[in-house]
Scaffold this motif. Structure first.
Motif, PDB file in Angstrom:
ATOM      1  N   ARG A   8       0.784  -1.143  -0.206  1.00  0.00           N
ATOM      2  CA  ARG A   8      -0.078  -0.029   0.058  1.00  0.00           C
ATOM      3  C   ARG A   8       0.899   1.065   0.000  1.00  0.00           C
ATOM      4  O   ARG A   8       1.734   1.286   0.745  1.00  0.00           O
ATOM      5  CB  ARG A   8      -1.059   0.036   1.149  1.00  0.00           C
ATOM      6  N   ILE A   9       0.398   2.044  -0.822  1.00  0.00           N
ATOM      7  CA  ILE A   9       1.037   3.625  -0.776  1.00  0.00           C
ATOM      8  C   ILE A   9       0.184   4.735  -0.036  1.00  0.00           C
ATOM      9  O   ILE A   9      -0.918   4.765  -0.299  1.00  0.00           O
ATOM     10  CB  ILE A   9       1.364   3.878  -2.282  1.00  0.00           C
ATOM     11  N   ILE A  10       0.751   5.230   0.808  1.00  0.00           N
ATOM     12  CA  ILE A  10       0.312   6.498   1.696  1.00  0.00           C
ATOM     13  C   ILE A  10       1.035   7.501   1.227  1.00  0.00           C
ATOM     14  O   ILE A  10       2.097   8.031   1.330  1.00  0.00           O
ATOM     15  CB  ILE A  10       0.584   6.200   3.089  1.00  0.00           C
ATOM     16  N   ILE A  54      13.476   4.373   6.774  1.00  0.00           N
ATOM     17  CA  ILE A  54      13.604   3.174   7.329  1.00  0.00           C
ATOM     18  C   ILE A  54      12.888   2.008   6.478  1.00  0.00           C
ATOM     19  O   ILE A  54      11.957   2.558   5.615  1.00  0.00           O
ATOM     20  CB  ILE A  54      13.117   2.758   8.896  1.00  0.00           C
ATOM     21  N   ASP A  55      13.235   0.782   6.524  1.00  0.00           N
ATOM     22  CA  ASP A  55      12.349  -0.120   5.887  1.00  0.00           C
ATOM     23  C   ASP A  55      12.742  -1.361   6.701  1.00  0.00           C
ATOM     24  O   ASP A  55      13.878  -2.023   6.968  1.00  0.00           O
ATOM     25  CB  ASP A  55      13.335  -0.437   4.604  1.00  0.00           C
ATOM     26  N   ASN A  56      11.562  -1.697   7.587  1.00  0.00           N
ATOM     27  CA  ASN A  56      11.925  -2.782   8.428  1.00  0.00           C
ATOM     28  C   ASN A  56      11.533  -4.393   8.022  1.00  0.00           C
ATOM     29  O   ASN A  56      11.078  -4.978   8.732  1.00  0.00           O
ATOM     30  CB  ASN A  56      10.798  -2.494   9.616  1.00  0.00           C
ATOM     31  N   ARG A  57      11.233  -4.559   6.781  1.00  0.00           N
ATOM     32  CA  ARG A  57      10.658  -5.788   6.245  1.00  0.00           C
ATOM     33  C   ARG A  57      11.642  -6.942   6.265  1.00  0.00           C
ATOM     34  O   ARG A  57      11.245  -8.068   6.204  1.00  0.00           O
ATOM     35  CB  ARG A  57      10.403  -5.688   4.588  1.00  0.00           C
ATOM     36  N   THR A  58      12.942  -6.870   6.933  1.00  0.00           N
ATOM     37  CA  THR A  58      13.645  -8.007   7.123  1.00  0.00           C
ATOM     38  C   THR A  58      13.689  -8.332   8.660  1.00  0.00           C
ATOM     39  O   THR A  58      14.319  -8.980   8.975  1.00  0.00           O
ATOM     40  CB  THR A  58      15.210  -7.599   6.674  1.00  0.00           C
ATOM     41  N   GLU A  92      -1.341  -4.719   6.182  1.00  0.00           N
ATOM     42  CA  GLU A  92      -0.828  -4.702   5.165  1.00  0.00           C
ATOM     43  C   GLU A  92       0.408  -3.725   5.283  1.00  0.00           C
ATOM     44  O   GLU A  92       0.655  -2.505   5.763  1.00  0.00           O
ATOM     45  CB  GLU A  92      -1.310  -4.321   3.947  1.00  0.00           C
ATOM     46  N   ALA A  93       1.721  -4.013   4.672  1.00  0.00           N
ATOM     47  CA  ALA A  93       2.941  -3.261   4.607  1.00  0.00           C
ATOM     48  C   ALA A  93       2.642  -2.025   3.747  1.00  0.00           C
ATOM     49  O   ALA A  93       1.808  -1.940   2.853  1.00  0.00           O
ATOM     50  CB  ALA A  93       4.105  -4.082   4.071  1.00  0.00           C
ATOM     51  N   PHE A  94       3.076  -1.026   4.201  1.00  0.00           N
ATOM     52  CA  PHE A  94       3.053   0.372   3.273  1.00  0.00           C
ATOM     53  C   PHE A  94       4.102   1.140   3.239  1.00  0.00           C
ATOM     54  O   PHE A  94       5.332   0.829   4.003  1.00  0.00           O
ATOM     55  CB  PHE A  94       1.977   1.142   4.077  1.00  0.00           C
ATOM     56  N   PRO A 118       3.705  -3.537   9.406  1.00  0.00           N
ATOM     57  CA  PRO A 118       3.214  -3.168  10.967  1.00  0.00           C
ATOM     58  C   PRO A 118       3.507  -4.505  11.617  1.00  0.00           C
ATOM     59  O   PRO A 118       3.224  -4.467  13.071  1.00  0.00           O
ATOM     60  CB  PRO A 118       1.830  -2.818  10.704  1.00  0.00           C
ATOM     61  N   ARG A 119       3.606  -5.528  11.107  1.00  0.00           N
ATOM     62  CA  ARG A 119       3.589  -6.874  11.824  1.00  0.00           C
ATOM     63  C   ARG A 119       5.142  -7.087  12.609  1.00  0.00           C
ATOM     64  O   ARG A 119       5.335  -7.796  13.410  1.00  0.00           O
ATOM     65  CB  ARG A 119       3.538  -8.142  10.809  1.00  0.00           C
ATOM     66  N   ARG A 120       6.094  -6.472  11.901  1.00  0.00           N
ATOM     67  CA  ARG A 120       7.599  -6.462  12.140  1.00  0.00           C
ATOM     68  C   ARG A 120       7.982  -5.407  13.165  1.00  0.00           C
ATOM     69  O   ARG A 120       7.679  -4.510  13.400  1.00  0.00           O
ATOM     70  CB  ARG A 120       8.357  -6.576  10.980  1.00  0.00           C
ATOM     71  N   SER A 121       9.051  -5.817  13.962  1.00  0.00           N
ATOM     72  CA  SER A 121       9.804  -4.898  14.915  1.00  0.00           C
ATOM     73  C   SER A 121      10.255  -3.650  14.048  1.00  0.00           C
ATOM     74  O   SER A 121      10.925  -3.736  13.143  1.00  0.00           O
ATOM     75  CB  SER A 121      11.030  -5.706  15.565  1.00  0.00           C
TER      76      SER A 121
END
Length: 210
Positions: A2-4, A23-27, A36-38, A55-58
């Motif tokens: 998703r794009i905000i 930041i990019d916390n996908r790892t 959903e990631a945004f 949002p699910r990740r640290s």
């Protein structure tokens, strides 16, 4: 993903491919339930910026590392943090106790100080509410005032607060939960302090979950 878009003008396609995000916390480890990631695009005074959040990740390591790149209270950090807070569903002006607890369940120790000392003077997240359980796998547990705390299982004490998991939702391994709690409270003290806290916390968590 998703794009905000917080920018009034159109964003050039080349910007969408830019890897220089705040930041990019996908790892990072999955630690909680979430949407959903945004990718968020915003425009502070110096130009267009962005960050990517699952949002699910640290968020602890990425946020702390980026905040440390600037002076405490720097307006660049304030712009980034305030936008991140808003995109996560938190209020920057008058958050209720549920939102304050959610903030402290996701953000590293010390971040509220950066907000308070910035030009925005966001001081509403200085209240830690140590008497309230922090639900690691569901930080927004208290957003519904009718939700019963009977769903909670207390797993550890650290940093003057008690931590729990919401049994009505999936939760991660004892190792992942313990690492997140140790990072939340001790990342500002260095890796050795995090490792020491982890060993202390995981004994509590394993004893409860096993």
């Amino acid at each position: 993903m998703r794009i905000i878009n917080h920018i009034e003008k159109d964003i050039a396609p080349v910007f969408l491919d830019d890897e220089d995000k705040w930041i990019d916390n996908r790892t990072e480890s999955v630690v909680r339930i979430g949407g959903e990631a945004f990718e968020s695009h915003f425009e502070p005074e110096w130009g267009i910026e962005s960050f990517i959040v699952d949002p699910r990740r640290s968020l602890v390591r990425p946020v702390y590392a980026r905040v440390c790149e600037c002076a405490e209270g720097a307006w660049q950090v304030a712009d980034f943090l305030s936008q991140l807070i808003l995109d996560l569903g938190l209020d920057t002006e008058c958050p209720d106790k549920a939102q304050q607890v959610a903030f402290w369940t996701m953000m590293p120790f010390g971040v509220s100080r950066h907000l308070t000392k910035s030009w925005l003077h966001i001081a509403c997240y200085n209240e830690r509410h140590p008497e309230v359980l922090r639900v690691v796998n569901n930080p927004f547990f208290y957003a519904d005032p009718h939700t019963s705390e009977s769903r909670l299982l207390e797993i550890a004490h650290d940093g003057g607060c008690a931590y729990a998991v919401d049994l009505a939702n999936p939760y991660e391994s004892a190792e992942t939960l313990s690492k997140e709690i140790a990072l939340l409270n001790h990342i500002h003290e260095g890796d050795a302090a995090v490792a020491e806290a982890y060993q202390r916390i995981i004994e509590q968590v394993q004893m409860t979950l096993c």
